[in-house]
Scaffold this motif. Structure first.
Motif, PDB file in Angstrom:
ATOM      1  N   MET A   1       0.868  -1.151  -0.076  1.00 43.81           N
ATOM      2  CA  MET A   1       0.058   0.248   0.085  1.00 43.81           C
ATOM      3  C   MET A   1       0.843   1.237   0.072  1.00 43.81           C
ATOM      4  N   PRO A   2       0.458   2.373  -0.586  1.00 39.79           N
ATOM      5  CA  PRO A   2       1.069   3.564  -0.422  1.00 39.79           C
ATOM      6  C   PRO A   2       1.243   4.025   0.918  1.00 39.79           C
ATOM      7  N   SER A   3       2.553   4.625   1.243  1.00 41.57           N
ATOM      8  CA  SER A   3       2.733   5.203   2.638  1.00 41.57           C
ATOM      9  C   SER A   3       2.002   6.409   2.784  1.00 41.57           C
ATOM     10  N   ALA A   4       1.618   6.843   4.123  1.00 40.35           N
ATOM     11  CA  ALA A   4       1.117   8.081   4.381  1.00 40.35           C
ATOM     12  C   ALA A   4       1.591   9.399   3.802  1.00 40.35           C
ATOM     13  N   ALA A   5       3.162   9.263   3.605  1.00 35.61           N
ATOM     14  CA  ALA A   5       3.640  10.454   3.198  1.00 35.61           C
ATOM     15  C   ALA A   5       3.583  10.500   1.575  1.00 35.61           C
ATOM     16  N   GLU A   6       3.460   9.231   0.835  1.00 35.03           N
ATOM     17  CA  GLU A   6       3.340   9.362  -0.460  1.00 35.03           C
ATOM     18  C   GLU A   6       1.813   9.597  -0.686  1.00 35.03           C
ATOM     19  N   ARG A   7       0.872   9.214   0.137  1.00 37.54           N
ATOM     20  CA  ARG A   7      -0.480   9.635  -0.129  1.00 37.54           C
ATOM     21  C   ARG A   7      -0.771  10.960   0.103  1.00 37.54           C
ATOM     22  N   THR A   8      -0.248  11.642   0.921  1.00 36.53           N
ATOM     23  CA  THR A   8      -0.020  13.132   1.257  1.00 36.53           C
ATOM     24  C   THR A   8       0.507  13.868   0.119  1.00 36.53           C
ATOM     25  N   ARG A   9       1.751  13.564  -0.289  1.00 36.86           N
ATOM     26  CA  ARG A   9       2.244  14.467  -1.368  1.00 36.86           C
ATOM     27  C   ARG A   9       1.472  14.146  -2.727  1.00 36.86           C
ATOM     28  N   THR A  10       0.821  13.059  -2.974  1.00 32.30           N
ATOM     29  CA  THR A  10       0.212  12.844  -4.077  1.00 32.30           C
ATOM     30  C   THR A  10      -1.249  13.686  -4.144  1.00 32.30           C
ATOM     31  N   LEU A  11      -1.779  13.944  -2.726  1.00 36.43           N
ATOM     32  CA  LEU A  11      -2.929  14.999  -2.777  1.00 36.43           C
ATOM     33  C   LEU A  11      -2.178  16.254  -2.810  1.00 36.43           C
ATOM     34  N   VAL A  12      -1.318  16.579  -2.414  1.00 35.12           N
ATOM     35  CA  VAL A  12      -0.831  18.174  -2.572  1.00 35.12           C
ATOM     36  C   VAL A  12      -0.682  18.311  -3.949  1.00 35.12           C
ATOM     37  N   GLN A  13       0.049  17.523  -4.808  1.00 36.01           N
ATOM     38  CA  GLN A  13       0.296  17.655  -6.129  1.00 36.01           C
ATOM     39  C   GLN A  13      -0.740  17.133  -6.991  1.00 36.01           C
ATOM     40  N   SER A  14      -1.812  17.122  -6.668  1.00 37.20           N
ATOM     41  CA  SER A  14      -2.974  16.463  -7.566  1.00 37.20           C
ATOM     42  C   SER A  14      -3.944  17.567  -7.681  1.00 37.20           C
ATOM     43  N   THR A  15      -4.860  17.621  -8.573  1.00 36.78           N
ATOM     44  CA  THR A  15      -5.961  18.859  -8.779  1.00 36.78           C
ATOM     45  C   THR A  15      -7.215  18.807  -7.863  1.00 36.78           C
ATOM     46  N   CYS A  16      -6.805  18.139  -6.749  1.00 37.95           N
ATOM     47  CA  CYS A  16      -7.938  18.131  -5.676  1.00 37.95           C
ATOM     48  C   CYS A  16      -7.994  19.391  -5.159  1.00 37.95           C
ATOM     49  N   SER A  17      -9.394  19.872  -4.684  1.00 38.95           N
ATOM     50  CA  SER A  17      -9.539  21.267  -4.340  1.00 38.95           C
ATOM     51  C   SER A  17      -8.910  21.549  -3.101  1.00 38.95           C
ATOM     52  N   ALA A  18      -8.249  22.702  -2.715  1.00 36.03           N
ATOM     53  CA  ALA A  18      -7.362  23.072  -1.605  1.00 36.03           C
ATOM     54  C   ALA A  18      -8.059  24.528  -1.157  1.00 36.03           C
ATOM     55  N   VAL A  19      -7.703  24.771   0.143  1.00 31.46           N
ATOM     56  CA  VAL A  19      -7.950  26.315   0.598  1.00 31.46           C
ATOM     57  C   VAL A  19      -6.563  26.583   1.510  1.00 31.46           C
ATOM     58  N   LEU A  20      -6.338  27.580   1.631  1.00 25.75           N
ATOM     59  CA  LEU A  20      -5.325  28.036   2.622  1.00 25.75           C
ATOM     60  C   LEU A  20      -5.674  28.767   3.627  1.00 25.75           C
TER      61      LEU A  20
ATOM     62  N   ARG B   1      10.695  13.492   0.930  1.00 31.24           N
ATOM     63  CA  ARG B   1      11.431  12.020   0.087  1.00 31.24           C
ATOM     64  C   ARG B   1      10.193  11.300  -0.622  1.00 31.24           C
ATOM     65  N   ALA B   2       9.054  11.575  -0.388  1.00 29.88           N
ATOM     66  CA  ALA B   2       7.925  10.772  -0.883  1.00 29.88           C
ATOM     67  C   ALA B   2       7.911  11.075  -2.416  1.00 29.88           C
ATOM     68  N   SER B   3       7.464   9.909  -3.220  1.00 26.65           N
ATOM     69  CA  SER B   3       7.033  10.144  -4.654  1.00 26.65           C
ATOM     70  C   SER B   3       5.635  10.218  -4.854  1.00 26.65           C
ATOM     71  N   VAL B   4       5.258  10.893  -6.120  1.00 27.04           N
ATOM     72  CA  VAL B   4       3.792  11.070  -6.177  1.00 27.04           C
ATOM     73  C   VAL B   4       3.358   9.811  -6.978  1.00 27.04           C
ATOM     74  N   ASP B   5       2.259   9.468  -6.693  1.00 21.30           N
ATOM     75  CA  ASP B   5       1.677   8.048  -7.470  1.00 21.30           C
ATOM     76  C   ASP B   5       1.764   8.506  -9.001  1.00 21.30           C
ATOM     77  N   PRO B   6       2.282   7.541  -9.976  1.00 16.38           N
ATOM     78  CA  PRO B   6       2.296   8.016 -11.154  1.00 16.38           C
ATOM     79  C   PRO B   6       1.254   8.078 -12.059  1.00 16.38           C
ATOM     80  N   LEU B   7       0.041   7.633 -11.305  1.00 14.43           N
ATOM     81  CA  LEU B   7      -1.170   7.832 -12.306  1.00 14.43           C
ATOM     82  C   LEU B   7      -2.091   8.853 -11.748  1.00 14.43           C
ATOM     83  N   VAL B   8      -1.821   9.865 -10.782  1.00 15.75           N
ATOM     84  CA  VAL B   8      -2.410  10.740 -10.224  1.00 15.75           C
ATOM     85  C   VAL B   8      -3.019  11.859 -11.497  1.00 15.75           C
ATOM     86  N   ALA B   9      -2.179  11.861 -12.350  1.00 14.70           N
ATOM     87  CA  ALA B   9      -2.430  13.001 -13.296  1.00 14.70           C
ATOM     88  C   ALA B   9      -3.631  12.660 -14.302  1.00 14.70           C
ATOM     89  N   HIS B  10      -3.826  11.121 -14.079  1.00 17.73           N
ATOM     90  CA  HIS B  10      -4.948  10.459 -15.129  1.00 17.73           C
ATOM     91  C   HIS B  10      -5.904   9.780 -14.434  1.00 17.73           C
TER      92      HIS B  10
END
Length: 237
Positions: free
Chosen positions: A1-20, A135-144
């Motif tokens: 399974m993807p690690s919590a760090a990978e999942r978080t990094r993938t969300l940050v670099q995805s197109t999911c909605s975000a607010v500051l 250090r985490a990697s983004v999931d390679p499928l996130v853009a698709h």
């Protein structure tokens, strides 16, 4: 399974909605707390693009170094219609500063130095260390993923439904005629399907090996569909 760090990094670099969210700073319009773009730097810092006249930029401009705290809140919503559509949230908290010269005229890049991270998604809830996030990697499928899930739902609904045959003892309930199967999430490790009926439940279908691109994903999905069509009950999860 993807690690919590990978999942978080993938969300940050995805197109999911975000607010500051900045304590004490209120936006006059609903869209103002939403960054125009976001990216992660080499040291794990998060860069956020805002209009130069936005409340976030004004607050960061007038703040002293490292004194303006902020939280980036990301919400992940399934791209297909399904009950309980929010798949997860992530929070990245830290300190906000302006980075002049990185944005086009009319914009300003803000730098969020990460202090704490937390993710709560389909895999569970967990804190994340900033070093692991960097250090985490983004999931390679996130853009698709959005396009792929919508395609599976619209063009391969029968085959997705047929994956119920891989659930072993759970197959009878999952394969009931009044229950529908909706592809819910996709990553390099596998496909998650939500079986919707009187009672909803999720099932995870792992790929034989993690995929690295769309070509390998097509082969992995074909393997899943073929396995489901040739068996009435090997194991699922």
């Amino acid at each position: 399974m993807p690690s919590a760090a990978e999942r978080t990094r993938t969300l940050v670099q995805s197109t999911c909605s975000a607010v500051l969210l900045i304590p004490g700073v209120e936006a006059a319009r609903p869209e103002q707390p939403t960054p125009l773009a976001r990216a992660v730097g080499t040291d794990g810092e998060v860069f956020l693009l805002f209009p130069a006249d936005s409340p976030a930029v004004r607050a960061a401009t007038h703040a002293q170094d490292d004194e303006l705290s902020a939280v980036l809140e990301i919400t992940d919503v399934a791209p297909v219609s399904v009950p309980q559509r929010i798949r997860g949230r992530a929070w990245v908290s830290g300190w906000l500063t302006c980075v002049p010269g990185l944005a086009e005229p009319g914009g300003m890049m803000l730098r969020l130095e990460v202090g704490d991270l937390y993710v709560d998604d389909l895999w569970g809830a967990s804190g994340v260390e900033p070093e692991d996030f960097a250090r985490a990697s983004v999931d390679p499928l996130v853009a698709h993923e959005t396009e792929l899930l919508q395609h599976l739902h619209s063009a391969h609904g029968d085959q997705v439904q047929g994956l119920c045959e891989l659930l072993g003892e759970r197959a009878d309930g999952a394969c009931a005629k009044d229950r529908r199967a909706v592809p819910l999430a996709l990553d390099r490790f596998g496909l998650r399907v939500r079986f919707v009926g009187e009672r909803c439940f999720d099932a995870r279908f792992d790929f034989p090996t993690p995929v690295r691109d769309i070509t390998e994903l097509r082969r992995a999905m074909r393997t899943l569909f073929e396995a489901a069509s040739h068996t009435s009950g090997p194991s699922g999860d």
